[in-house]
Design a protein around this motif. Structure first.
Motif, PDB file in Angstrom:
ATOM      1  N   ALA A 289       0.739  -1.106   0.048  1.00 31.74           N
ATOM      2  CA  ALA A 289       0.090  -0.121  -0.023  1.00 31.74           C
ATOM      3  C   ALA A 289       0.898   1.307   0.032  1.00 31.74           C
ATOM      4  O   ALA A 289       0.463   2.384  -0.555  1.00 31.74           O
ATOM      5  CB  ALA A 289      -1.012  -0.064   1.208  1.00 31.74           C
ATOM      6  N   VAL A 290       2.270   1.165   0.808  1.00 34.96           N
ATOM      7  CA  VAL A 290       2.909   2.423   0.837  1.00 34.96           C
ATOM      8  C   VAL A 290       3.788   2.308  -0.474  1.00 34.96           C
ATOM      9  O   VAL A 290       4.622   3.487  -0.392  1.00 34.96           O
ATOM     10  CB  VAL A 290       3.582   2.581   2.140  1.00 34.96           C
ATOM     11  CG1 VAL A 290       2.644   2.612   3.093  1.00 34.96           C
ATOM     12  CG2 VAL A 290       4.745   1.485   2.289  1.00 34.96           C
ATOM     13  N   GLY A 291       3.991   1.335  -1.022  1.00 30.49           N
ATOM     14  CA  GLY A 291       4.835   1.407  -2.197  1.00 30.49           C
ATOM     15  C   GLY A 291       6.277   1.131  -1.983  1.00 30.49           C
ATOM     16  O   GLY A 291       7.167   1.521  -2.863  1.00 30.49           O
ATOM     17  N   VAL A 314       5.727 -10.536  -5.424  1.00 33.11           N
ATOM     18  CA  VAL A 314       6.908 -11.146  -6.252  1.00 33.11           C
ATOM     19  C   VAL A 314       6.434 -11.286  -7.823  1.00 33.11           C
ATOM     20  O   VAL A 314       7.231 -10.811  -8.447  1.00 33.11           O
ATOM     21  CB  VAL A 314       7.346 -12.504  -5.738  1.00 33.11           C
ATOM     22  CG1 VAL A 314       8.440 -13.090  -6.516  1.00 33.11           C
ATOM     23  CG2 VAL A 314       7.923 -12.113  -4.348  1.00 33.11           C
ATOM     24  N   ASP A 315       5.266 -11.744  -8.089  1.00 28.57           N
ATOM     25  CA  ASP A 315       5.084 -11.982  -9.317  1.00 28.57           C
ATOM     26  C   ASP A 315       4.685 -10.832 -10.185  1.00 28.57           C
ATOM     27  O   ASP A 315       4.904 -10.606 -11.241  1.00 28.57           O
ATOM     28  CB  ASP A 315       3.543 -12.798  -9.377  1.00 28.57           C
ATOM     29  CG  ASP A 315       3.991 -14.235  -9.137  1.00 28.57           C
ATOM     30  OD1 ASP A 315       5.066 -14.699  -9.067  1.00 28.57           O
ATOM     31  OD2 ASP A 315       2.944 -15.181  -8.791  1.00 28.57           O
ATOM     32  N   ALA A 316       4.656  -9.870  -9.312  1.00 26.19           N
ATOM     33  CA  ALA A 316       4.072  -8.332  -9.976  1.00 26.19           C
ATOM     34  C   ALA A 316       5.251  -7.540 -10.114  1.00 26.19           C
ATOM     35  O   ALA A 316       5.519  -6.327 -10.827  1.00 26.19           O
ATOM     36  CB  ALA A 316       3.089  -7.580  -9.050  1.00 26.19           C
ATOM     37  N   GLY A 317       6.454  -7.923  -9.571  1.00 19.97           N
ATOM     38  CA  GLY A 317       7.579  -7.366  -9.774  1.00 19.97           C
ATOM     39  C   GLY A 317       7.968  -6.259  -8.652  1.00 19.97           C
ATOM     40  O   GLY A 317       8.788  -5.545  -8.687  1.00 19.97           O
ATOM     41  N   ALA A 343      18.480   3.275  -7.729  1.00 16.97           N
ATOM     42  CA  ALA A 343      17.267   4.072  -7.388  1.00 16.97           C
ATOM     43  C   ALA A 343      16.173   3.807  -8.723  1.00 16.97           C
ATOM     44  O   ALA A 343      15.054   3.931  -8.331  1.00 16.97           O
ATOM     45  CB  ALA A 343      17.638   5.624  -7.537  1.00 16.97           C
ATOM     46  N   ASP A 344      16.705   3.356  -9.673  1.00 18.24           N
ATOM     47  CA  ASP A 344      15.837   3.128 -10.929  1.00 18.24           C
ATOM     48  C   ASP A 344      14.962   1.817 -10.751  1.00 18.24           C
ATOM     49  O   ASP A 344      13.527   1.809 -10.970  1.00 18.24           O
ATOM     50  CB  ASP A 344      16.690   3.045 -12.225  1.00 18.24           C
ATOM     51  CG  ASP A 344      17.081   4.313 -12.756  1.00 18.24           C
ATOM     52  OD1 ASP A 344      16.608   5.486 -12.271  1.00 18.24           O
ATOM     53  OD2 ASP A 344      17.917   4.471 -13.352  1.00 18.24           O
ATOM     54  N   ARG A 345      15.717   0.942 -10.018  1.00 22.74           N
ATOM     55  CA  ARG A 345      15.055  -0.208  -9.862  1.00 22.74           C
ATOM     56  C   ARG A 345      14.084  -0.359  -8.740  1.00 22.74           C
ATOM     57  O   ARG A 345      12.970  -0.555  -8.747  1.00 22.74           O
ATOM     58  CB  ARG A 345      16.045  -1.348  -9.538  1.00 22.74           C
ATOM     59  CG  ARG A 345      15.603  -2.508  -9.305  1.00 22.74           C
ATOM     60  CD  ARG A 345      16.778  -3.728  -9.077  1.00 22.74           C
ATOM     61  NE  ARG A 345      15.970  -5.066  -8.858  1.00 22.74           N
ATOM     62  CZ  ARG A 345      16.802  -6.203  -7.992  1.00 22.74           C
ATOM     63  NH1 ARG A 345      17.957  -5.827  -7.700  1.00 22.74           N
ATOM     64  NH2 ARG A 345      16.463  -7.293  -7.929  1.00 22.74           N
ATOM     65  N   VAL A 346      14.462   0.673  -7.779  1.00 24.21           N
ATOM     66  CA  VAL A 346      13.679   0.986  -6.420  1.00 24.21           C
ATOM     67  C   VAL A 346      12.165   1.613  -7.042  1.00 24.21           C
ATOM     68  O   VAL A 346      11.253   1.252  -6.600  1.00 24.21           O
ATOM     69  CB  VAL A 346      14.248   1.824  -5.489  1.00 24.21           C
ATOM     70  CG1 VAL A 346      13.375   2.542  -4.474  1.00 24.21           C
ATOM     71  CG2 VAL A 346      15.409   0.836  -4.780  1.00 24.21           C
ATOM     72  N   ALA A 347      12.366   2.622  -8.077  1.00 25.28           N
ATOM     73  CA  ALA A 347      11.216   3.185  -8.417  1.00 25.28           C
ATOM     74  C   ALA A 347      10.373   2.123  -9.160  1.00 25.28           C
ATOM     75  O   ALA A 347       8.994   2.449  -9.026  1.00 25.28           O
ATOM     76  CB  ALA A 347      11.692   4.550  -9.334  1.00 25.28           C
ATOM     77  N   ALA A 351       6.460   1.575  -8.012  1.00 21.31           N
ATOM     78  CA  ALA A 351       5.207   1.560  -9.040  1.00 21.31           C
ATOM     79  C   ALA A 351       4.466   0.078  -9.020  1.00 21.31           C
ATOM     80  O   ALA A 351       3.408   0.252  -8.875  1.00 21.31           O
ATOM     81  CB  ALA A 351       5.542   2.108 -10.261  1.00 21.31           C
ATOM     82  N   ALA A 352       5.192  -0.817  -9.042  1.00 21.06           N
ATOM     83  CA  ALA A 352       4.397  -2.101  -9.112  1.00 21.06           C
ATOM     84  C   ALA A 352       3.543  -2.224  -7.869  1.00 21.06           C
ATOM     85  O   ALA A 352       2.699  -2.944  -7.906  1.00 21.06           O
ATOM     86  CB  ALA A 352       5.602  -3.294  -9.405  1.00 21.06           C
ATOM     87  N   ALA A 353       4.339  -2.225  -6.649  1.00 22.85           N
ATOM     88  CA  ALA A 353       3.676  -2.461  -5.381  1.00 22.85           C
ATOM     89  C   ALA A 353       2.508  -1.693  -5.211  1.00 22.85           C
ATOM     90  O   ALA A 353       1.553  -2.274  -4.791  1.00 22.85           O
ATOM     91  CB  ALA A 353       4.708  -2.026  -4.104  1.00 22.85           C
ATOM     92  N   VAL A 354       2.510  -0.360  -5.551  1.00 22.21           N
ATOM     93  CA  VAL A 354       1.164   0.572  -5.297  1.00 22.21           C
ATOM     94  C   VAL A 354       0.008  -0.105  -6.199  1.00 22.21           C
ATOM     95  O   VAL A 354      -1.302   0.150  -5.601  1.00 22.21           O
ATOM     96  CB  VAL A 354       1.373   1.960  -5.629  1.00 22.21           C
ATOM     97  CG1 VAL A 354       0.360   2.738  -5.715  1.00 22.21           C
ATOM     98  CG2 VAL A 354       2.490   2.663  -4.965  1.00 22.21           C
TER      99      VAL A 354
END
Length: 375
Positions: A289-291, A314-317, A343-347, A351-354
């Motif tokens: 929820a917090v990304g 995990v499946d959503a990346g 930083a790019d991978r974290v971003a 986005a996938a988590a949200v």
């Protein structure tokens, strides 16, 4: 159902002020959804009364009063996973707990009982059966024994994920605190890092192993303290109130900050760029929820539900998964530090988590509960 909720987040139910009893004691994974529901009920019906059931030994003794709700204590009914001498005492323990719980329900005038599983929920379901409407919420895809029993008597059954094998299941997600679902991590970052004594600019990893901590996580992550320092990565590590953690300091490098417990999870999430944690259903829901990109380390006990909980992220990346047995200081240095530093991978993972989860699950469940209370 009679007396449906009207008007969305500020709607009301006709009739007398409802009395809602929530049963979700033991661990934070049971208590926090119950309290998120309680908060949502009070937003929808400010005249409502919400009472929590708990036991003397549960974490609810700290969390429930802190959130302003009355707590009624009942005897616990732990369910042995294997045949033990304790199993022979179960009928008497259940009977005593049900009797005591029924007395509570009668005294407070309960209109509905809402159970979230665990050893507090089972006597609540049995005490309410045939007398008070029951609503069940199951956070895991693999339900526990208490909710399997409660679902048989419930008027409504809410679940977090599709495929949960309970009759009448309605998928709504997991109720989360509004301080989490409305969290603006960027806006709070500076305040959060100052609060914990973290470097204001360094990539930062949040580490926790559940409300009591996790010895295996503590050892693996703290064992890589030098590697974190060398990589310029800060760490906020909640090691658990019963554990101790001493970490070498590296002057001039981002701090490694150990704390027993995180009272302000909102600030902890805001301070972090990524998280390494267990994968209880509540934890997965919150970090999504917090990304926050996550490295999940499922608890290696039980029926494997924590690995199941982590799989969608995990499946959503949005996350990675590491077996508890494979988590070593070397693994942390190899897998986790490069993730937090990119930083790019974290971003992308953020986005996938949200995109996962149900942010309105608290009010969705509150409406179900208020409808049941008016039935």
């Amino acid at each position: 159902m009679n007396n449906p909720v009207r008007g969305g987040a500020t709607g009301e139910v006709a009739g007398k002020a409802p009395v809602v009893v929530v049963a979700g004691g033991g661990t934070a994974g049971h208590i926090e959804p119950a309290l998120a529901l309680a908060d949502a009920v009070m937003r929808l019906r400010p005249d409502a009364k919400v009472i929590a059931l708990g036991t003397q030994r549960g974490l609810e003794n700290k969390l429930v009063p802190a959130r302003g709700y009355p707590l009624e204590l009942i005897p616990p009914v732990p369910m042995p996973r294997k045949p033990t001498p304790e199993l022979l005492k179960m009928p008497l323990k259940v009977r005593d707990a049900v009797k005591r719980t029924r007395e509570v329900l009668d005294r407070v005038g309960a209109d509905v009982v809402v159970g979230f599983g665990g050893y507090v929920a089972l006597p609540a379901y049995l005490a309410a059966r045939g007398r008070t409407p029951i609503v069940v919420h199951e956070a895991n895809e693999k339900p526990g024994l208490a909710n399997k029993v409660g679902a048989r008597f419930a008027v409504r059954v809410a679940v977090a994920v599709p495929g949960t094998p309970l009759a009448k299941a309605e998928v709504i997600g997991i109720p989360l605190r509004r301080s989490i679902t409305s969290l603006d991590r960027s806006a709070l970052r500076a305040e959060a890092r100052e609060f914990f004594g973290l470097d204001p600019d360094a990539p930062t990893l949040l580490v926790f192993g559940g409300s009591q901590g996790a010895v295996s996580i503590n050892g693996a992550v703290s064992g890589a303290a030098k590697e974190f320092a060398d990589a310029g990565v800060g760490v906020l590590h909640a090691h658990g109130p019963k554990n101790t953690l001493v970490v070498q300091e590296f002057p001039g490098r981002p701090a490694y900050v150990p704390v027993p417990y995180l009272e302000r999870m909102d600030l902890a999430y805001a301070a972090a760029d990524a998280v390494l944690c267990r994968s209880g259903a509540m934890t997965v829901a919150e970090v999504s929820a917090v990304g926050l990109p996550a490295v999940f380390v499922p608890l290696p006990y039980g029926n494997g539900e924590q690995a199941v909980n982590a799989r969608p992220a995990v499946d959503a990346g949005a996350g990675l998964m590491v077996d508890d047995a494979d988590l070593t200081p070397a693994k942390v240095a190899e897998l986790v530090i490069p993730l937090v530093s990119d930083a790019d991978r974290v971003a992308k993972m953020s986005a996938a988590a949200v995109g996962l989860g149900h942010r309105e699950a608290d009010e969705t469940l509150a409406k179900i509960v208020l409808e049941a209370a008016g039935a």
